[in-house]
Design an enzyme around this catalytic site. Structure first.
Site, mmCIF file in Angstrom:
data_model
loop_
_atom_site.group_PDB
_atom_site.id
_atom_site.type_symbol
_atom_site.label_atom_id
_atom_site.label_comp_id
_atom_site.label_asym_id
_atom_site.label_seq_id
_atom_site.Cartn_x
_atom_site.Cartn_y
_atom_site.Cartn_z
ATOM 1 N N ASP A 272 0.833 -1.189 0.000
ATOM 2 C CA ASP A 272 0.000 0.000 0.000
ATOM 3 C C ASP A 272 0.869 1.240 0.000
ATOM 4 O O ASP A 272 1.942 1.259 0.596
ATOM 5 C CB ASP A 272 -0.909 0.019 1.225
ATOM 6 C CG ASP A 272 -1.933 1.135 1.131
ATOM 7 O OD1 ASP A 272 -2.739 1.102 0.189
ATOM 8 O OD2 ASP A 272 -1.911 2.036 1.982
ATOM 9 N N GLU A 361 -2.900 -1.918 -5.384
ATOM 10 C CA GLU A 361 -4.162 -1.257 -5.698
ATOM 11 C C GLU A 361 -4.200 -0.935 -7.184
ATOM 12 O O GLU A 361 -3.167 -0.706 -7.796
ATOM 13 C CB GLU A 361 -4.236 0.084 -4.975
ATOM 14 C CG GLU A 361 -4.670 0.031 -3.554
ATOM 15 C CD GLU A 361 -4.622 1.443 -2.999
ATOM 16 O OE1 GLU A 361 -5.673 2.061 -2.879
ATOM 17 O OE2 GLU A 361 -3.515 1.920 -2.711
ATOM 18 N N CYS A 414 -11.153 -2.895 8.704
ATOM 19 C CA CYS A 414 -10.345 -3.300 9.850
ATOM 20 C C CYS A 414 -9.730 -4.664 9.531
ATOM 21 O O CYS A 414 -10.436 -5.596 9.148
ATOM 22 C CB CYS A 414 -11.213 -3.391 11.087
ATOM 23 S SG CYS A 414 -10.393 -4.232 12.454
ATOM 24 N N CYS A 417 -11.215 -7.454 12.225
ATOM 25 C CA CYS A 417 -12.542 -8.064 12.212
ATOM 26 C C CYS A 417 -13.304 -7.846 10.917
ATOM 27 O O CYS A 417 -14.380 -8.410 10.729
ATOM 28 C CB CYS A 417 -13.371 -7.531 13.387
ATOM 29 S SG CYS A 417 -13.735 -5.779 13.238
ATOM 30 N N CYS A 433 -10.300 0.488 15.608
ATOM 31 C CA CYS A 433 -11.586 -0.115 15.274
ATOM 32 C C CYS A 433 -12.532 -0.034 16.465
ATOM 33 O O CYS A 433 -12.174 -0.392 17.581
ATOM 34 C CB CYS A 433 -11.369 -1.568 14.859
ATOM 35 S SG CYS A 433 -12.908 -2.428 14.521
ATOM 36 N N CYS A 436 -13.804 -4.100 17.263
ATOM 37 C CA CYS A 436 -12.991 -5.101 17.940
ATOM 38 C C CYS A 436 -11.869 -4.488 18.780
ATOM 39 O O CYS A 436 -11.137 -5.197 19.456
ATOM 40 C CB CYS A 436 -12.419 -6.109 16.943
ATOM 41 S SG CYS A 436 -11.121 -5.422 15.907
ATOM 42 N N ASP A 443 -1.308 2.551 7.389
ATOM 43 C CA ASP A 443 -0.755 2.000 6.148
ATOM 44 C C ASP A 443 -0.542 0.490 6.246
ATOM 45 O O ASP A 443 -0.764 -0.250 5.288
ATOM 46 C CB ASP A 443 0.579 2.678 5.802
ATOM 47 C CG ASP A 443 0.410 4.180 5.628
ATOM 48 O OD1 ASP A 443 -0.701 4.610 5.272
ATOM 49 O OD2 ASP A 443 1.394 4.917 5.853
HETATM 50 ZN ZN LIG Z 1 -12.031 -4.468 14.051
#
Ligand SMILES: [Zn+2]
Length: 475
Positions: A272, A361, A414, A417, A433, A436, A443
């Site tokens: 990325d 990407e 995320c 999760c 997040c 979770c 990055d």
């Molecule tokens: Zn999460």
């Protein structure tokens, strides 16, 4: 017309039929080597003349085509007023490189009706013999190609921004550049080819003699001697006062041992673009792989570029000070470009060396939105260049590159999760997040997500082949 055959071969740098070198190697990989040159005073003058001749030739063709287009459209207007639907009586010109070469040769040699007439009564372009004929022929091919882009864009067959009628090449507005072909079949011994290294520090170019080359030439000379590289053409370009040469040609595939290495990281590795680093790589297990630095270096270089720009703006037009400021600006600019290229080459080289499967990407560079965020625009530009390099280097080394579709939310998801956050802006450095509780570098999180991306259809993963345009854009 047999002398015209190698031209077409040189234009299509990705050969469809196998090409064999003097040692019997199959050459199929489009490769460009670039070196800085140190021409002597005489060569410098000749280089400048060649660049001028190239502009002259391109403008000659553009002017002819423009007159023809204007005449036809004027005629069409008159016809439509009178309700006539027949075609204009002025015939359209052929825009092929082939016919451009023939037309220009006849014109400059005094064999066509509109050839120039000199003071002494002779016909043809007076200075045509001072320069290699190749300059005119390559320029004709370039003009034809620019017109082809324009016409493809007009027909809607070209992606990206619309291409207008090619611009006339004004002196001082375009980068001085010209091309020479290596008029030799690949099977001929290197020592007898027109473009060759006469010794480690000199490149011999037809009509120019040996030109001093900076930098190590050992690798390319070795490849040529072993019959693993054949030069199609040499493009000479002057940037910020310095001449460089790009040797474009075909090379043998890398050795089988390199292409089937088994000591690379086997799991897919996501790459990325970073904001602090150029790019971050990680695999699906969240193993942090590598972070390539360089944004700070580029930012500093860009700061100097800005200062040089402002210094130029403060000078008086036409003054000596302005000339100096312009030269300094060009030099700073060259430095930024070289720094970025160097950093990105390092990153792409390492990734291809260490990973078997890379996931990047889909950056549609042509359509990429311009970003006001300086660091973001740096990493966007670097990532565009990185994808390009990864695609061709991966093909050379037998590495697979998967391109995640543009709508894959790599930075918003995320990696713990799978929750997707839609409120993430560029200033948020850490991803935290709410579902979770995972807190992770932004990055790195995106890189992990990319490494987990799977193509929906298997066919989408075939490694892409770089286009000639992409290969040449480094020049
Ligand atoms: Zn999460």
């Amino acid at each position: 017309m047999s002398h015209l055959v190698p031209i077409l071969g040189a234009v299509a740098s990705r050969p469809t039929i196998p090409i064999f070198s003097h040692t019997g190697e199959v050459l199929s990989r489009a490769v460009t080597f670039q070196f800085a040159l140190d021409p002597n005073a005489q060569q410098r003058i000749l280089f400048a003349k060649c660049a001028g001749a190239r502009r002259f030739t391109v403008n000659h063709h553009l002017a002819r085509v423009k007159v023809n287009l204007d005449a036809r459209s004027a005629e069409r207007e008159v016809l439509s007023e009178s309700g006539d639907t027949c075609e204009p009586s002025t015939l359209s010109l052929s825009w092929s490189g082939f016919s451009f070469i023939n037309e220009f040769n006849a014109w400059k040699n005094g064999q066509s009706v509109d050839s120039p007439v000199n003071e002494d009564g002779s016909r043809g372009l007076a200075w045509r013999h001072e320069l290699p004929n190749d300059i005119f022929e390559c320029a004709s091919v370039d003009a034809a190609r620019a017109l082809e882009n324009f016409s493809a864009s007009r027909r809607g067959e070209r992606s990206g921004a619309a291409v207008g009628f090619p611009r006339f090449q004004a002196k001082g507005k375009v980068t001085p550049s010209f091309r020479l072909r290596n008029r030799a079949t690949p099977g001929r011994a290197p020592a007898s080819q027109p473009i060759r290294f006469s010794d480690p520090a000199h490149l011999r170019l037809p009509k120019f003699g040996p030109v001093k080359v900076f930098g190590p030439t050992r690798k390319v000379r070795r490849m040529i001697d072993l019959g693993r590289f054949h030069i199609y053409s040499a493009t000479l370009t002057q940037r910020a006062g310095r001449w460089t040469v790009s040797l474009t040609g075909v090379a043998a595939e890398l050795h089988q041992a390199e292409r089937s290495r088994t000591n690379r990281h086997a799991d897919p590795v996501g790459v990325d673009r970073g904001i602090i680093s150029l790019c971050v790589a990680a695999d699906a297990n969240g193993v942090f792989f590598e972070s390539f630095e360089g944004v700070t270096t580029l930012k500093q270089a860009l700061g100097k570029l800005k200062a040089a720009n402002q210094a130029l703006a403060r000078t008086t037009p036409g003054s000596k000070g302005r000339q100096r400021a312009r030269a300094r600006l060009a030099k700073t600019h060259r430095k930024v470009v070289n720094t970025r290229r160097h950093l990105v080459h390092q990153a792409s080289g390492t990734l291809v060396d260490r990973c078997q499967i890379l996931v990047i990407e889909d950056l549609n560079v042509a359509g990429m939105v311009r970003n006001r965020h300086l660091t973001r625009s740096i990493s966007d530009a670097a990532m565009g260049e990185l994808s390009r390099q990864l695609l061709y280097k991966a093909r050379w080394h037998g590495v697979e590159v998967r391109v995640a579709d543009r709508f894959f939310p790599s930075s918003k998801t995320c990696s713990g999760c799978g929750e997707v956050r839609n409120d993430l802006d560029l200033s948020t450095r850490t991803y935290s997040c709410g579902a979770c509780g995972l807190v992770i570098d932004r990055d790195l999180n995106a890189a992990i997500n990319l490494s987990r991306w799977r193509p929906r259809e298997h066919s989408a993963v075939t490694p892409l082949v770089p286009t000639r345009a992409a290969l040449l854009s480094t020049a």
